[in-house]
Design an enzyme around this catalytic site. Structure first.
Site, PDB file in Angstrom:
ATOM      1  N   ALA A  51      37.787  32.339  42.794  1.00  0.00           N
ATOM      2  CA  ALA A  51      36.526  31.874  43.380  1.00  0.00           C
ATOM      3  C   ALA A  51      35.445  32.948  43.375  1.00  0.00           C
ATOM      4  O   ALA A  51      34.261  32.645  43.280  1.00  0.00           O
ATOM      5  CB  ALA A  51      36.776  31.378  44.799  1.00  0.00           C
ATOM      6  N   ASP A  69      41.627  30.497  36.087  1.00  0.00           N
ATOM      7  CA  ASP A  69      40.970  29.910  37.263  1.00  0.00           C
ATOM      8  C   ASP A  69      39.465  30.143  37.136  1.00  0.00           C
ATOM      9  O   ASP A  69      38.908  31.047  37.749  1.00  0.00           O
ATOM     10  CB  ASP A  69      41.530  30.541  38.538  1.00  0.00           C
ATOM     11  N   TRP A  70      38.825  29.316  36.341  1.00  0.00           N
ATOM     12  CA  TRP A  70      37.377  29.397  36.109  1.00  0.00           C
ATOM     13  C   TRP A  70      36.689  28.448  37.082  1.00  0.00           C
ATOM     14  O   TRP A  70      36.784  27.242  36.958  1.00  0.00           O
ATOM     15  CB  TRP A  70      37.066  29.025  34.663  1.00  0.00           C
ATOM     16  N   GLU A  71      35.997  29.033  38.071  1.00  0.00           N
ATOM     17  CA  GLU A  71      35.325  28.229  39.105  1.00  0.00           C
ATOM     18  C   GLU A  71      33.812  28.444  39.026  1.00  0.00           C
ATOM     19  O   GLU A  71      33.301  29.352  39.650  1.00  0.00           O
ATOM     20  CB  GLU A  71      35.868  28.597  40.478  1.00  0.00           C
ATOM     21  N   PHE A  72      33.154  27.543  38.369  1.00  0.00           N
ATOM     22  CA  PHE A  72      33.553  26.414  37.547  1.00  0.00           C
ATOM     23  C   PHE A  72      32.614  26.379  36.351  1.00  0.00           C
ATOM     24  O   PHE A  72      31.472  26.862  36.440  1.00  0.00           O
ATOM     25  CB  PHE A  72      33.427  25.088  38.316  1.00  0.00           C
TER      26      PHE A  72
END
Length: 379
Positions: free
Chosen positions: A106, A145-148
């Site tokens: 995040a 975990d590419w947000e976003f």
């Protein structure tokens, strides 16, 4: 009202029983590795040795980040020791657990990931470095975990990056004779969304073809930034499509194979400060967050609050969630019962499994994770 509540309870029970009834119909997919995962953040008070691997099949090291000049993963001297300890711990535990490292998170630089995905040389350097790190430290896989991604172009670039990543992993496995690395991604709770950017949709075809599975972040659905209380990870929401089941169904209806989906659950609750302590149901007016950083409270802290404040604990049928209140403090969260409901639905939808965010927030005896594991074993 009592009859309506009983009907809702019966509907919930019926759907859980449906999950149990699917055992025979899912026998053809029994060879697929099921997932009981958990993310682990570097924490001196909760080292890898404290994770009970009888409850988990896959452990995710969080997080690594790419360098903004070389685009390769940047490993600090302290992380070298941490990564080695992490993989060795879970390979020697009984039972052992598979390990993956997660990239991003995040607080990461979304724009950097967007550039890497859009630029072939940067993408190649990035992908090759992830494989090198995985092999050097003995990981079984890689998680993004590419947000976003913020728009349709970034989603398309993500799809192309996943294709190149899978190809590189397959080529490396064929060249070395090693089993190919796992490749997974943490994704938003719904397949299409418009927060943090323009309306867009994940690259469904690329996900089906190139990822082993996606970890669907079915939490952070409600929080104290709103001016009313809500279920942070409600299984249902009769007033909107912001719920665990709605999000999962959006993925399935888009064409993602259910066995590519792993449902996320939080090991924490969110707290609100009630505007009027006498009005304390779901949707009660609030004036900001209660205890915890930005209202976040670990499950064990919620239990401490309930005990110390003699808090009233309520189960909300509409959302299949739990909340506690005492004075002006209101906390929404999951407990072992509501987690069992979620696991039942995951099985009914024929998902691959579930994961938790994050290690260290459950009770010392793993009350939530233990119940989830038991519920999954029912089938």
């Amino acid at each position: 009202m009592a009859n309506i509540l009983n009907l809702k309870h019966l509907l919930t029970l019926a759907l859980i029983l449906l999950a149990l009834a699917t055992k025979s119909s899912t026998s053809s997919s029994s060879s697929i590795t099921r997932v009981k995962g958990i993310y682990w953040l570097e924490n001196p008070f909760f080292p890898p040795t404290t994770v009970d691997t009888s409850l988990f099949t896959h452990i995710f090291y969080s997080f690594l980040t790419p360098n903004n000049i070389t685009y390769k993963l940047e490993i600090s001297s302290s992380q070298i020791l941490s990564l080695n300890t992490f993989t060795k711990t879970f390979k020697t535990k009984s039972p052992p657990a598979a390990t993956l490292f997660s990239i991003g998170g995040a607080g990461s630089n979304s724009s950097l990931l967007a550039f890497i995905a859009s630029d072939p040389p940067a993408c190649a350097a990035f992908i090759n470095s992830t494989i090198d790190v995985a092999r050097t430290f003995g990981f079984d896989g890689i998680d993004l975990d590419w947000e976003f991604p913020k728009n349709t172009k970034e989603m398309n670039d993500l799809g192309e990056m996943l294709f190149q990543w899978r190809k590189a992993i397959s080529d490396e496995g064929a060249t070395t004779g090693r089993p190919p690395l796992l490749l997974t991604a943490a994704v938003y709770f719904a397949v299409n969304f418009s927060i943090y950017g323009e309306p867009r949709m994940y690259p469904v075809n690329s996900i089906n073809e190139n990822l082993d599975w996606v970890n669907v972040m079915s939490y952070e659905l409600r929080g104290p930034r709103s001016n009313k209380t809500g279920a942070p990870s409600g299984t249902f929401d009769p007033k909107s499509n912001v719920s665990v089941v709605s999000g999962l169904l959006s993925w399935i209806h888009s064409g993602v194979v259910p066995e590519k989906l792993v449902m996320g659950m939080p090991l924490y609750g969110k707290s609100w400060k009630l505007r009027d302590p006498n009005v304390h149901g779901i949707g009660a007016p609030s004036v900001g967050s209660g205890p915890g950083v930005n209202g976040l409270m670990a499950y064990f802290q919620v239990l401490d609050f309930n005990r110390q404040k003699s808090a009233k604990v309520e189960y909300d049928v509409d959302t299949a969630s739990v909340y506690s209140y005492s004075g002006s403090t209101w906390i929404g969260y999951d407990n072992p019962f509501t987690v069992s409901i979620k696991v039942g639905f995951a099985q009914a939808l024929k998902l691959r499994g579930y994961f938790f965010w994050v290690a260290g927030l459950d009770t010392l005896d793993w009350k939530i994770a233990t119940q989830a594991s038991k519920a999954w074993k029912l089938v």
